[in-house]
Design an enzyme around this catalytic site. Structure first.
Site, PDB file in Angstrom:
ATOM      1  N   PHE A 135      79.685 -68.554 -13.202  1.00 49.10           N
ATOM      2  CA  PHE A 135      78.567 -68.956 -14.031  1.00 49.10           C
ATOM      3  C   PHE A 135      77.329 -67.969 -13.707  1.00 49.10           C
ATOM      4  O   PHE A 135      76.893 -67.781 -12.620  1.00 49.10           O
ATOM      5  CB  PHE A 135      77.889 -70.197 -13.712  1.00 49.10           C
ATOM      6  N   ASP A 220      76.084 -62.083  -7.473  1.00 52.62           N
ATOM      7  CA  ASP A 220      75.305 -63.113  -8.172  1.00 52.62           C
ATOM      8  C   ASP A 220      75.029 -63.971  -7.072  1.00 52.62           C
ATOM      9  O   ASP A 220      75.811 -64.919  -6.774  1.00 52.62           O
ATOM     10  CB  ASP A 220      75.823 -63.830  -9.290  1.00 52.62           C
ATOM     11  N   LYS A 249      66.351 -68.630  -7.947  1.00 50.28           N
ATOM     12  CA  LYS A 249      66.259 -69.767  -7.183  1.00 50.28           C
ATOM     13  C   LYS A 249      65.284 -70.087  -6.040  1.00 50.28           C
ATOM     14  O   LYS A 249      64.040 -70.187  -6.138  1.00 50.28           O
ATOM     15  CB  LYS A 249      67.585 -70.650  -7.193  1.00 50.28           C
TER      16      LYS A 249
HETATM   17  C1  LIG Z   1      75.166 -68.405  -9.746  1.00 49.00           C
HETATM   18  C2  LIG Z   1      74.291 -68.725 -10.802  1.00 49.00           C
HETATM   19  N1  LIG Z   1      73.651 -67.485 -11.462  1.00 49.00           N
HETATM   20  C3  LIG Z   1      72.749 -67.594 -12.491  1.00 49.00           C
HETATM   21  C4  LIG Z   1      72.053 -69.027 -12.841  1.00 49.00           C
HETATM   22  C5  LIG Z   1      71.102 -69.004 -14.008  1.00 49.00           C
HETATM   23  O1  LIG Z   1      69.748 -69.176 -13.253  1.00 49.00           O
HETATM   24  P1  LIG Z   1      68.539 -69.791 -14.254  1.00 49.00           P
HETATM   25  O2  LIG Z   1      69.074 -71.168 -14.359  1.00 49.00           O
HETATM   26  O3  LIG Z   1      67.442 -69.650 -13.177  1.00 49.00           O
HETATM   27  O4  LIG Z   1      68.616 -68.935 -15.227  1.00 49.00           O
HETATM   28  C6  LIG Z   1      72.414 -69.918 -11.808  1.00 49.00           C
HETATM   29  C7  LIG Z   1      71.967 -71.257 -12.298  1.00 49.00           C
HETATM   30  O5  LIG Z   1      72.269 -72.374 -11.862  1.00 49.00           O
HETATM   31  C8  LIG Z   1      73.290 -69.820 -10.925  1.00 49.00           C
HETATM   32  O6  LIG Z   1      73.726 -70.896 -10.213  1.00 49.00           O
END
Ligand SMILES: Cc1ncc(COP(=O)(O)O)c(C=O)c1O
Length: 390
Positions: A135, A220, A249
């Protein structure tokens, strides 16, 4: 609170309906607890989807935000401002020396968007490799490397080409990453995809193969960073350094903030004006980020995650329920996989025990408590899970 039901109703009816909303109005948070409009107290294992690592209402972040709000809130990146330099200096001091160029944005998905664009600019290649169950966010670029077909397919065509490989499969990695690949993007622990930690072998192979093929490795750490997994950043568990690290986050202590941090030569590949953002790097978020990083560093909260996480997982494993398939995680990023759908149990934890948890895939209950959570509160969480599952 006066008229809270009308406000809840307004949120529900005037919203697009994209979210399935809980039937409560959260009005306040402190540490690992939040309260609803009727004064009910909850143990918060949603943790703002992994934003609240330092606890809700962290006093040092609050103070920094107040001070900065009175001084200067908005200033685009063409006009330097003290908190930006301070944030860059504070963040890069905590990272390996090669990760020394920072692109600030406002969210996780924007951090990944930036990473993907820098990777294309640097390599001159088009292809991305990502993991099944991975994700990366919901905007078009990040969505392209997000696996879940139900998130992606209604919005095709997205960025191409993207090849998805099974997570933790080194042979698939060797087949997919080639001379056409701009970047391989991976989460060190898949969050949304069910709380699945990478094996050391997989991430080390990812590092070697990307080097060999001239592709970039984007890690990520939007969910795994900021102490969550028992280290400051999860890549430290694996003995590797990515070419681009994305964080969001918890790094803003509750204020929207994301970053893509990269090696200098990658930064230099982006043409002037090749990417940009109005709010990215605004003084308010920068001040919050500095306060959050300093708080994390001083309190070494990752050590708390390293200590409480394994204990919490062990307690969950001791629950004698045939409904449990597996308990797994890293630090205080914990998933309990059931042999059936998780949603009814998540609802019961909230309604019957005032414990907020979140889902990760259809069968996994995910726990992302603030790292400041007291052990007694985690014990209460274990008791609540025991009560709903046995
Ligand atoms: C691993 C990861 N990447 C990207 C995101 C996307 O972040 P945002 O919701 O701040 O756009 C998330 C959000 O849950 C995430 O857990």
């Amino acid at each position: 609170m006066e008229d809270w039901r009308a406000l809840l109703e307004a949120e529900k009816t005037l919203d697009t309906g994209v979210y399935t909303k809980h039937d409560l109005l959260i009005v306040r948070g402190q540490g690992a607890k939040v309260w609803d409009a009727e004064g009910n107290e909850y143990i918060d294992c949603v943790g703002g989807y992994g934003v609240a690592n330092l606890g809700h209402g962290n006093p040092e972040v609050v103070e920094a935000v107040k001070r900065q709000a009175e001084t200067l809130m908005a200033m685009p990146q063409t006009l330097p401002t003290p908190m930006r330099g301070e944030f860059y200096r504070t963040l890069t001091a905590l990272l390996p020396p090669e990760l020394n160029r920072v692109f600030p944005v406002n969210s996780g998905t924007e951090a990944n968007e930036a990473a993907l664009k820098f990777a294309r600019a640097h390599t001159g290649r088009k292809k991305f490799v990502a993991a099944m169950r991975g994700f990366s966010g919901r905007t078009m670029g990040s969505l392209s490397v997000t696996w879940e077909p139900k998130y992606r397919e209604p919005f095709l065509p997205l960025v191409e080409p993207v090849e998805f490989i099974p997570y933790n499969d080194v042979e698939a990695l060797k087949r997919a990453v080639d001379e056409e690949t701009a970047a391989l993007i991976l989460e060190p622990v898949q969050g949304e995809g069910g709380v699945r930690p990478a094996t050391k072998e997989f991430l080390q192979a990812a590092r070697e193969i990307t080097w060999e093929k001239g592709a970039l490795l984007i890690l990520d750490e939007i969910q795994t960073g900021m102490g969550r997994t028992g280290r400051r950043f999860a890549f430290e568990h694996y003995g590797i350094v990515p070419d681009i690290l994305t964080l969001a986050k918890a790094i803003g202590g509750g204020v929207p903030l994301g970053v893509a941090v990269m090696r200098e030569e990658i930064a230099r590949s982006m043409p002037k004006g090749g990417h940009g953002t109005t709010f990215g790097g605004n003084p308010l978020a920068m001040a919050a980020g500095v306060a959050a990083l300093r708080y994390l560093e001083r309190t070494r909260l990752w050590e708390r995650a390293a200590e409480l996480g394994p204990w919490f997982m062990e307690k969950l494993r001791e629950i004698p329920s045939p409904k449990i398939r597996e308990v797994r995680g890293l630090g205080l990023m914990v998933g309990l996989e059931l042999k059936e759908k998780a949603a009814p149990y998540i609802a019961r934890l909230e309604k019957e025990h005032r414990v907020l948890t979140l889902q990760a895939g259809p069968t996994v209950i995910r726990f992302l408590p603030p790292l400041v959570i007291q052990k007694e509160d985690l014990e209460r969480v274990v008791e609540a899970v025991r009560a709903v599952l046995t």
